[in-house]
Design an enzyme around this catalytic site. Structure first.
Site, PDB file in Angstrom:
ATOM      1  N   HIS A   1       0.806  -1.225   0.000  1.00  0.00           N
ATOM      2  CA  HIS A   1       0.000   0.000   0.000  1.00  0.00           C
ATOM      3  C   HIS A   1       0.836   1.271   0.000  1.00  0.00           C
ATOM      4  CE1 HIS A   1      -3.977  -1.628   0.027  1.00  0.00           C
ATOM      5  NE2 HIS A   1      -3.776  -2.335   1.115  1.00  0.00           N
TER       6      HIS A   1
ATOM      7  N   GLU B   1      -9.208 -11.613   4.947  1.00  0.00           N
ATOM      8  CA  GLU B   1      -9.810 -10.286   4.806  1.00  0.00           C
ATOM      9  C   GLU B   1     -11.226 -10.309   4.244  1.00  0.00           C
ATOM     10  OE1 GLU B   1      -6.588  -7.267   3.681  1.00  0.00           O
ATOM     11  OE2 GLU B   1      -5.794  -9.124   2.814  1.00  0.00           O
TER      12      GLU B   1
END
Length: 260
Positions: free
Chosen positions: A49, A154
């Protein structure tokens, strides 16, 4: 026999909470001794990220090895070539995001571990062993034994498959990516609703059953962190460099603005 001493894994082996700090903005090697001094066990070097490149990650990892804080690197989903290159450069663990099935977990373990556990290629002298000249059989065993392979769960589907994922040999930690999980559930940011508590219960139970460790990311509210750690979470992403910087900066500015 040579040994790869992984500070994050050593905490986990003692059933203690293993504390990590996320690195996104920090791009210099001094972050490793600084975070060691601050009391953390591992660095969560994030290549998913942000724009940090492989070379910077490796330089931080080598320094982390030298000072005794474990460099654990998150790579983008399925980027096995990046994962093995950063392991060749000194990382002591890999975090693979978005793992939903046991079949995916088996591929991850196979790609990241040396034979006879997996089929990772041997590169040569290893930063994790201080570049010592070690017979290949001894070196690969030491790294296999000290490595942390972390898969991130997730989605609700991943949580449903937690038992099967935890049963996969070569996987060490099932880490719940709580922000993505709650978003997938349609309750973004709701970190301690009954659905999320149930997800933690499911993953923790699967880890206990199969001798693995449960991990937590995306939860930074102290009472909620305390709840999940009390339930059995052991590998904890405690926060990130930028979040800590902003928290301290706001606190100091607020204090100074209040002076007369």
């Amino acid at each position: 026999m040579v040994e790869m001493v992984n500070a994050a894994r050593e905490r986990l082996k003692k059933n203690e909470v293993s504390l990590g700090v996320g690195l996104r903005q920090a791009r210099t090697v001094d972050i490793a001794p600084a975070m060691k001094t601050a009391g953390f066990d591992w660095l969560f070097i994030d290549l998913e990220h942000n724009s940090m490149d492989l070379d910077v990650a490796v330089q931080i990892a080598v320094t982390a090895n030298a000072v005794g804080i474990a460099p654990i690197v998150r790579v983008p989903h399925g980027q096995y070539d990046m994962a093995t290159r950063v392991l060749d450069g000194g990382a002591m663990g890999i975090v693979m995001p978005h793992v939903d099935t046991a079949d995916e977990a088996r591929i991850i373990a196979d790609r990241l571990r040396y034979p006879p556990v997996g089929h990772r290629s041997v590169a040569g002298a290893m930063a994790q062993l201080a570049f010592q000249a070690v017979p290949p059989a001894e070196a690969t065993k030491a790294v296999n034994d000290g490595l942390l392979v972390v898969v991130m769960l997730e989605t609700p589907g991943a949580i449903a498959n937690a038992d099967a994922i935890a049963a996969v040999p070569g996987i060490d930690v099932l880490l719940i990516g709580t922000n993505d999980l709650t978003t997938e559930m349609g309750i973004p940011g709701k970190l301690d609703t009954p659905e999320v508590v149930k997800a933690y219960e499911t993953v923790i139970a699967a880890c206990r059953k199969h001798g693995k460790w449960a991990g937590m990311g995306g939860v930074y509210v102290p009472p909620v962190m305390e709840k999940y750690i009390g339930m059995g979470v052991r590998m904890v992403l405690s926060g990130s460099d930028f979040a800590f910087l902003m928290e301290a900066a706001r606190s100091r500015a607020s204090f100074l603005r209040g002076l007369k």
